[in-house]
Structure formats: C-alpha cells, structure tokens
Design a protein around this motif. Sequence first.
Motif, short mmCIF file in Angstrom:
data_model
loop_
_atom_site.label_atom_id
_atom_site.label_comp_id
_atom_site.label_asym_id
_atom_site.label_seq_id
_atom_site.Cartn_x
_atom_site.Cartn_y
_atom_site.Cartn_z
N TYR A 165 -57.90 13.67 -10.93
CA TYR A 165 -57.61 14.95 -11.56
C TYR A 165 -57.46 14.77 -13.08
CZ TYR A 165 -56.53 17.23 -7.08
OH TYR A 165 -56.61 17.77 -5.83
N ARG A 166 -57.61 15.85 -13.82
CA ARG A 166 -57.04 15.99 -15.16
C ARG A 166 -56.07 17.15 -15.02
NH1 ARG A 166 -56.79 13.04 -19.82
NH2 ARG A 166 -57.51 14.69 -21.22
N SER A 167 -54.85 16.95 -15.46
CA SER A 167 -53.82 17.95 -15.18
C SER A 167 -52.86 18.09 -16.35
CB SER A 167 -53.04 17.56 -13.91
OG SER A 167 -52.01 18.50 -13.64
N ILE A 168 -52.30 19.29 -16.45
CA ILE A 168 -51.15 19.49 -17.31
C ILE A 168 -49.96 18.78 -16.68
CG2 ILE A 168 -52.02 21.70 -18.17
CD1 ILE A 168 -50.05 23.08 -16.21
N PRO A 169 -48.89 18.51 -17.42
CA PRO A 169 -47.70 17.88 -16.82
C PRO A 169 -47.10 18.75 -15.72
CG PRO A 169 -47.61 17.73 -19.21
CD PRO A 169 -48.75 18.66 -18.88
N LEU A 170 -46.86 18.14 -14.57
CA LEU A 170 -46.26 18.83 -13.44
C LEU A 170 -44.94 18.16 -13.06
CD1 LEU A 170 -49.38 19.33 -11.12
CD2 LEU A 170 -48.43 20.94 -12.79
N THR A 171 -44.08 18.90 -12.39
CA THR A 171 -42.81 18.35 -11.93
C THR A 171 -43.04 17.35 -10.81
OG1 THR A 171 -41.68 20.41 -12.49
CG2 THR A 171 -40.54 18.92 -10.98
N GLY A 172 -42.34 16.22 -10.86
CA GLY A 172 -42.49 15.20 -9.83
C GLY A 172 -43.39 14.08 -10.29
N TYR A 173 -43.48 13.05 -9.45
CA TYR A 173 -44.27 11.88 -9.82
C TYR A 173 -45.70 11.99 -9.31
CZ TYR A 173 -46.16 7.31 -10.50
OH TYR A 173 -46.97 6.29 -10.90
N PHE A 174 -46.65 11.83 -10.22
CA PHE A 174 -48.07 11.73 -9.89
C PHE A 174 -48.63 10.60 -10.74
CE2 PHE A 174 -46.77 16.12 -9.34
CZ PHE A 174 -47.25 16.43 -8.07
N GLY A 175 -49.45 9.75 -10.12
CA GLY A 175 -49.85 8.51 -10.77
C GLY A 175 -51.03 8.62 -11.70
N GLU A 176 -51.56 7.45 -12.05
CA GLU A 176 -52.55 7.27 -13.10
C GLU A 176 -53.80 8.12 -12.87
OE1 GLU A 176 -53.90 3.28 -15.51
OE2 GLU A 176 -53.85 3.18 -13.31
N TYR A 177 -54.27 8.17 -11.63
CA TYR A 177 -55.53 8.85 -11.35
C TYR A 177 -55.34 10.34 -11.05
CZ TYR A 177 -57.43 4.24 -11.67
OH TYR A 177 -57.79 3.01 -12.17
N PHE A 178 -54.12 10.82 -11.20
CA PHE A 178 -53.87 12.26 -11.17
C PHE A 178 -54.01 12.84 -12.58
CE2 PHE A 178 -51.36 16.16 -11.22
CZ PHE A 178 -51.81 16.79 -10.08
N TYR A 179 -53.57 12.08 -13.55
CA TYR A 179 -53.66 12.55 -14.94
C TYR A 179 -54.89 11.99 -15.67
CZ TYR A 179 -49.05 14.59 -14.43
OH TYR A 179 -48.00 15.37 -14.02
N CYS A 180 -55.41 10.85 -15.19
CA CYS A 180 -56.59 10.23 -15.80
C CYS A 180 -56.53 10.21 -17.33
CB CYS A 180 -57.87 10.93 -15.35
SG CYS A 180 -58.37 10.51 -13.67
N PRO A 181 -55.58 9.45 -17.89
CA PRO A 181 -55.54 9.32 -19.35
C PRO A 181 -56.89 8.81 -19.86
CG PRO A 181 -53.61 8.29 -18.34
CD PRO A 181 -54.54 8.65 -17.22
#
Length: 517
Positions: free
Chosen positions: A47-63
């Motif tokens: 995913y590429r995502s805005i900041p969400l509540t809770g823990y989501f790892g590296e491949y959820f935000y894909c820096p």
Amino acid sequence: MGRKFKILDCTLRDGGYYNNWDFDSNLVDVYCEFVESSPIDYVEVGYRSIPLTGYFGEYFYCPIYVLQRLKKNMPSKDLVVILNEKDIKVSHVKDLLSPCVGIISMVRVAVDPKNMERAIELAKEVKTLGFLVAFNVMYMSNWKKDPGFLGSLVEIEGLVDYFYMVDSFGGVMIQDIKETIDIIRDFSKDIPLGFHGHNNLEMAMANTLESIENGCSIVDATITGMGRGAGNLRMELLLTYLENKGLVDLDFNALSNIVAKFEELKSMYQWGTNLPYMFSGANSLPQKQVMEWVGLNRYPLSSILTALKNQKDSKKDNIKLPTLEKKKKFKEALIIGGGTSVVMHNEGIQKMLDDRPELCLIHAGARHINRFLDAKNPQFYALVGSESQKLSDKVKDYSQLKGICVYPPFPREMGTKIPEGLLEMSEELESIEFTRASKDSPLAISIQIALDLGVENIFFIGFDGYMNEINNVQLLTTQENQSILNDLNTISEIKATFLAPTRYKDITLDSIYKYIS
C-alpha cells in the motif's frame, strides 16, 4: 509465446495481512531475485497510505527508499502500489504518489462498489501523474444482485486501464465468471478486465483460468497463496500450469527456492482455507472476523461455524445468563494466566493465598485450575471459547469448584456452550468497559471481573509473554494482551502488579515472595 494476458504478483501486499506488512529483508531479496527472472509482469509491493491509527509495517506505507530498493532489485518489472479508497482522499494523492514517479508504473485502487464515484475522482488525480490505474472492485459475488454501479463504467473508459473483479468472499464459482463478465460487457465492451480470486472454496485456480478464457487481460496470484483470510491463487500453481501449456518459460529451481522460503513463513502464520473459511466463502460472509477468530486459536472450529451461521441467519446468543453483580466485595485479586511462571512459583502462590484469605482468585482460562482446588479463597473462572470444555475435562466433580464461571457479555457471537452441571454456577459480565481491545479475551474478562468486584489492587502471574520466535497465534495474543494492559494503566485508582518476570511492557514488576511471610 502467445500469452495474451498479464500476470500480477501481490504477495507483499495481500500477504501483509498476516504479518502486519513486515517482511524479513533477506526473504524479500530472494523474492525479488525470483520475480526478476520469472514471467511475472506486474509486482504489487504494498500500500501507499496516509498515517493510520495502529501498527502497520514497511510494506503498508512503502517509503520511497523501500520502493527504490525494490525497483533496483526488479528493474525489468512494473511495480505497483495500491490505495485504499476508504482512507485516501483526492487531496492526499499528490503527496503520496509524486515521489513514486519513475519508480512505480501502476496504481491500483481498492474500491467498494458503493463508492465508485469517489474512486473515479481519485483515479483522475492519479492519472495526472502519469500512472496506469486499475480498479480492484470488491464483493464480486454480489454484483449480479445489484449491478447498478456498473453504469459508471461509461465514465471510466479511457481512465481506468484495468477493471478488476475481486472475489472478496472467495465464493465465486466458474459459471459466475462468465455471467459477471457478460453483465460488465452490457455496460462496457472495451474496458480491460482483471480477476483477483480468493481461495475459500479452492476455486481460485479454476476461476482464474475461466476468467482468462473469457478475455480477462490480467490475473493475480501470490507465492504459496499468501493472502488475507483463506489466501489467493498460488503463483507456483498458475506458473506451472502455464509452463505446461507452453505459455511461459520457467526456472523451476528458482521457483522451488522461493516457495520453500514462503512455506517456512506459512508454518508460522497458517494461511490457507479451512472449514470456517469455506463456510464464509459459500455464504458470502466477510473474512476479516474469521481471520481474527482463527488467528487467535481461541475457539474450536465448531464454535466459529456456529458464529458464522448465526451471522447468516441474523441470530443472537442462545443463552442469557445472570449478570455478575457489581459491588465492592474485595480489595485485592490475583489473576492467574496460563504461563509457566504459575508452575515455577506454585508453592509461593499457595502461600500467598493462605496468607491473604480475603484475596479473590481469578483464573484467566482453565489451564491451572486444578492447582488451586484446595484454596479457600473465593474463586472466579473467566471462560471463553473452548475453556468451558477444558474446565469440564480437568474437573470431573464440579463440587470441587469454589467459585463462579464468568462469561463475556451477552450476546456472544459464538453462541454459548456450557457443560451440564456448570450452568447453575455460571454468570456473565454486563459489559467490558475499560478496554476496546477485545470482548472475549480471558485477560480482559478477568480484569473486568476484578473491576466489577470493586478490587483496587490487582496482582498478575502467569502472563509471561512469549520468548524468542513466536507463531502467529502467540503474536496476536501478545499484541491483544499488551493493548488490554495499556488500557488498564489508564485507570488511576487501580494498582496493577506483576509478581513474576514478564515480557509485557509498561507494567509494575514485583516479586511474589515480597508478599508472603
């Protein structure tokens, strides 16, 4: 070689539902090496995502550094990220995707059919940045009942490069593929179609081949089927079939190597179909709750099936119990978990109970009940899932029990099964008020019992946390327990003390031997 369709691998994105999108870097390196040498065309890396509540790892935000590394390791492949339409607004698109220009080729959008208009506005914004766009439109098994949203296909011709049919519930059958494509073609003759299958009924392969036969331009799969709930079509199965048909060239040594690596991961997280997933697929019920129930290993399969059938039939619980009375009865409580520290410090616990006859003993589950049958302290048994049966197996003579069996608040999604003879000593909580982390955790129920009884000083033992490598059940339980303990810490008038070493954080640790003479 005559192949007219594209293959997309979405292991790192869909598989992330099992490990919070945290993949070992060495595993990812091997994965990239395989994919680069494979006939896979597109690679959805997360995913590429805005900041969400809770823990989501590296491949959820894909820096961006992650995307750059992946592109370096798979230079010949088209990389893909996905946006979750329910979280992402048009105003977020440029900030999220502008840094990805030149690295990724396509953006997929996960779309609820009822939100098609909103998704179209997202797609228009994405297109301004030069990316291909695909719509992953969910709940395919319901489209035949309500195809009205497909009227918007006229608006997306030329805008959306692929329109995916997503078998969200894993319940689509072969005949549904052609029927659904025919319905789509009534609205649009030209939009390229894709198929993303889940494997609840083990139809993902057959449905994928049928979608190809009926003109789909792109299909999805994952290594070993790693994906949400029952998982997806296994990439190794699809590629082996296509190789046999002369449609792809395949290095079986490289394929077997990556499959072996993911099989190791599968032994920990246990994705794949089972009876509850089959039932949910056959009845088009959401997989999220099933995944949580199965993942925690708290309930037997029969109870999960009962819960799913209750959902299907819109039924509530079958038993309403008397409510545990709320009033100040005890100042102190000892909550006993299932950990080995109870065995190690058994004599000390017995002595503490002898020295404090007014302390109430609360069992978070049935594991250590037999050790304290002779204790004269008032006792409460927090029971969920299969714990009632475990208690019954451990204690053949219920007259040995010196307390009350306490269940989660009514209605319980699983229904309630209480062995004959325990019903007359069973009560339920009115509610669980101090935490939202769980309605059916033995720890949460035990703490709520203590709070309802007016306890101000809560001792804990047997909540050791798990050492070293842990499996998915232990990981989920640990995360849940930590959230519950964090919520307890917010109640200023309650003193909570652990009496033996634990891996849980932000707790007050003491020694049980400090409290005995």
